[in-house]
Design a protein around this motif. Structure first.
Motif, PDB file in Angstrom:
ATOM      1  N   ILE A  93       5.947  -7.699  -3.966  1.00 47.07           N
ATOM      2  CA  ILE A  93       6.638  -6.445  -3.672  1.00 47.07           C
ATOM      3  C   ILE A  93       7.742  -6.639  -2.638  1.00 47.07           C
ATOM      4  CG2 ILE A  93       6.350  -4.127  -2.679  1.00 47.07           C
ATOM      5  CD1 ILE A  93       5.170  -4.433  -5.479  1.00 47.07           C
ATOM      6  N   ARG A  94       7.453  -7.375  -1.568  1.00 48.02           N
ATOM      7  CA  ARG A  94       8.387  -7.410  -0.433  1.00 48.02           C
ATOM      8  C   ARG A  94       9.505  -8.441  -0.553  1.00 48.02           C
ATOM      9  NH1 ARG A  94       4.795  -6.530   5.025  1.00 48.02           N
ATOM     10  NH2 ARG A  94       3.731  -4.637   4.357  1.00 48.02           N
ATOM     11  N   ARG A 130       4.216   3.167  -0.792  1.00 51.02           N
ATOM     12  CA  ARG A 130       5.605   3.025  -1.215  1.00 51.02           C
ATOM     13  C   ARG A 130       6.264   4.388  -1.415  1.00 51.02           C
ATOM     14  NH1 ARG A 130       6.824  -1.722   0.278  1.00 51.02           N
ATOM     15  NH2 ARG A 130       8.496  -2.003  -1.194  1.00 51.02           N
ATOM     16  N   GLN A 161       5.391   6.519   2.634  1.00 54.38           N
ATOM     17  CA  GLN A 161       5.603   5.622   3.776  1.00 54.38           C
ATOM     18  C   GLN A 161       4.485   5.652   4.808  1.00 54.38           C
ATOM     19  OE1 GLN A 161       8.156   3.459   3.478  1.00 54.38           O
ATOM     20  NE2 GLN A 161       8.543   4.518   1.570  1.00 54.38           N
TER      21      GLN A 161
END
Length: 159
Positions: free
Chosen positions: A27-28, A43, A46
């Protein structure tokens, strides 16, 4: 002598934990977020996740696949990568050392197992990142190549 089944179970749960970290990479990294810094968060809203929301597979099942706060569905990628990694880790050990007589650790067997698990983890990240973002990242491929060259040299000169 350690029962081989204990090793299978250990490697499955170890794979769940590694799979959780692989999800962070998947993901990052394409979004150029920090991998080590920064807390895990929803996501959508937050919200920073609590410790019990970070338990591989079990938190997804406990939360029924939704964020605890905003109820946004959590991607099925998370449990699939975690369970897939766990199963692949246990299966790899079975293919390398499948025996009913137990597991006898040697330096070579431990190195082979660690290297194989590292390559499997790298390939999972490459596969999932390519599937999700249509990217194959150099910061996954180059370390895998470097470790592979190191293992080749170790096997040639040490074992």
């Amino acid at each position: 002598m350690i029962s081989v089944y204990v090793v299978y179970i250990f490697l499955f749960f170890f794979g769940l934990i590694v799979g959780s970290f692989l999800n962070v990479l998947i993901i990052r990294l394409p979004e150029e977020e920090g991998v080590v810094s920064g807390r895990s968060h929803c996501r959508s809203c937050q919200k920073t996740l609590e410790w019990f929301e970070l338990i591989p597979l079990f938190s997804y099942l406990m939360l029924r696949g939704h964020c605890r706060l905003c109820r946004t569905p959590i991607s099925i990628q998370y449990p699939l990568v975690e369970v897939g990694t766990g199963l692949l880790f246990a299966y790899t050990f079975w293919k390398l050392f499948g025996t009913d007589y137990g597991f006898y650790a040697t330096g070579y067997s431990l190195l082979t197992t660690a290297y194989t698990l590292f390559i499997i983890a790298s390939l999972i990240v490459i596969f999932a990142t390519d599937l999700r973002h249509f990217l194959i990242l150099d910061n996954i491929v180059f370390p895998a190549i470097t470790v592979s060259i190191g293992i080749i040299l170790i096997n040639k000169f040490v074992f």
